[in-house]
Enzyme design. Structure first.
Site, short mmCIF file in Angstrom:
data_model
loop_
_atom_site.label_atom_id
_atom_site.label_comp_id
_atom_site.label_asym_id
_atom_site.label_seq_id
_atom_site.Cartn_x
_atom_site.Cartn_y
_atom_site.Cartn_z
CB CYS A 1 -6.91 -0.31 4.73
SG CYS A 1 -5.34 -0.90 4.87
CG HIS B 1 -2.04 -0.89 1.14
ND1 HIS B 1 -3.19 -0.70 1.60
CD2 HIS B 1 -1.95 -2.14 0.59
CE1 HIS B 1 -4.09 -1.86 1.55
NE2 HIS B 1 -3.43 -2.58 0.77
CB CYS C 1 -2.63 1.62 6.04
SG CYS C 1 -1.94 0.80 4.55
CD GLU D 1 -2.30 4.17 3.10
OE1 GLU D 1 -3.37 4.50 3.38
OE2 GLU D 1 -1.83 3.45 2.30
#
Length: 158
Positions: free
Chosen positions: A83, A53, A86, A55
Site C-alpha cells: 500500500c 502491516h 508501506c 511490511e
C-alpha cells in the site's frame, strides 16, 4: 525464479499465521545475502493499529537486528502489493528490491492504483516485481474473506 518462490513461500507462512489469529493474511520476509533476516505479518486488529502491516513489522525487526534504519542490500518478499504507507516505508528504509505476490486493485502502490516506485520519483529507487506465486497469494486472501463473510452472515453481522 526458484529463489523467489522459496522466499515467497516463507512470506505465505507468515500470511497464514495472520489468518489463524483473524488478521488479514498478508505476510512478509526481508532477505539479505540469501537469508531471511526478518519476518512479519499483519497485526492491525491485535495491536489496534493501522500501522501494523506485515511490511512494517518486517522492516522494524530487520532494522533492530541490523542496528540500522538503512536496509541496503535487502530484498522484501510480500504476499500482497504494498500500500502507499508501506511503499513509503520501503523507500525510506532503502530496501533495494520488492517482490510481491497478489496485485491489490484497491490499494496497491506498485502500479495497481498508483506507482510510488516509479524510477526517479524519490531519492531512492526500488526495483519491483509483482505476480510471484500470485494465484497462491490471492487464494489465501480470498479464502480468508470468504470464511469471514460466512462467519459474519451466520452471526447476523452483514
Amino acid at each position: 525464479m526458484e529463489l523467489h518462490v522459496r522466499f515467497m513461500k516463507e512470506a505465505l507462512k507468515q500470511a497464514k499465521k495472520a489468518a489463524q489469529i483473524g488478521e488479514c493474511p498478508v505476510g512478509a520476509v526481508l532477505v539479505r545475502d540469501g537469508k531471511v533476516i526478518a519476518r512479519g505479518y499483519n497485526l492491525r486488529e491485535a495491536k489496534y493499529s493501522p500501522l501494523a502491516h506485515a511490511e512494517i513489522a518486517a522492516i522494524h525487526k530487520a532494522s533492530r537486528k541490523l542496528g540500522a534504519w538503512r536496509l541496503a542490500g535487502c530484498s522484501l518478499y510480500v504476499t500482497l502489493e504494498p500500500c502507499p504507507m508501506c511503499a513509503g516505508a520501503i523507500i525510506q528504509s532503502r530496501i533495494e528490491q520488492v517482490y510481491f505476490g497478489a496485485y491489490d486493485a484497491k490499494a496497491g502502490a506498485a502500479g495497481s492504483v498508483c506507482d510510488l516506485f516509479a524510477p526517479g520519483m524519490f531519492n531512492h529507487d526500488v526495483s519491483v516485481k509483482g505476480g510471484i506465486m500470485a494465484d497462491e497469494c490471492a487464494c489465501v486472501l480470498s479464502e480468508f474473506f470468504r470464511e469471514l463473510r460466512k462467519k459474519n452472515k451466520t452471526n447476523g453481522q452483514l
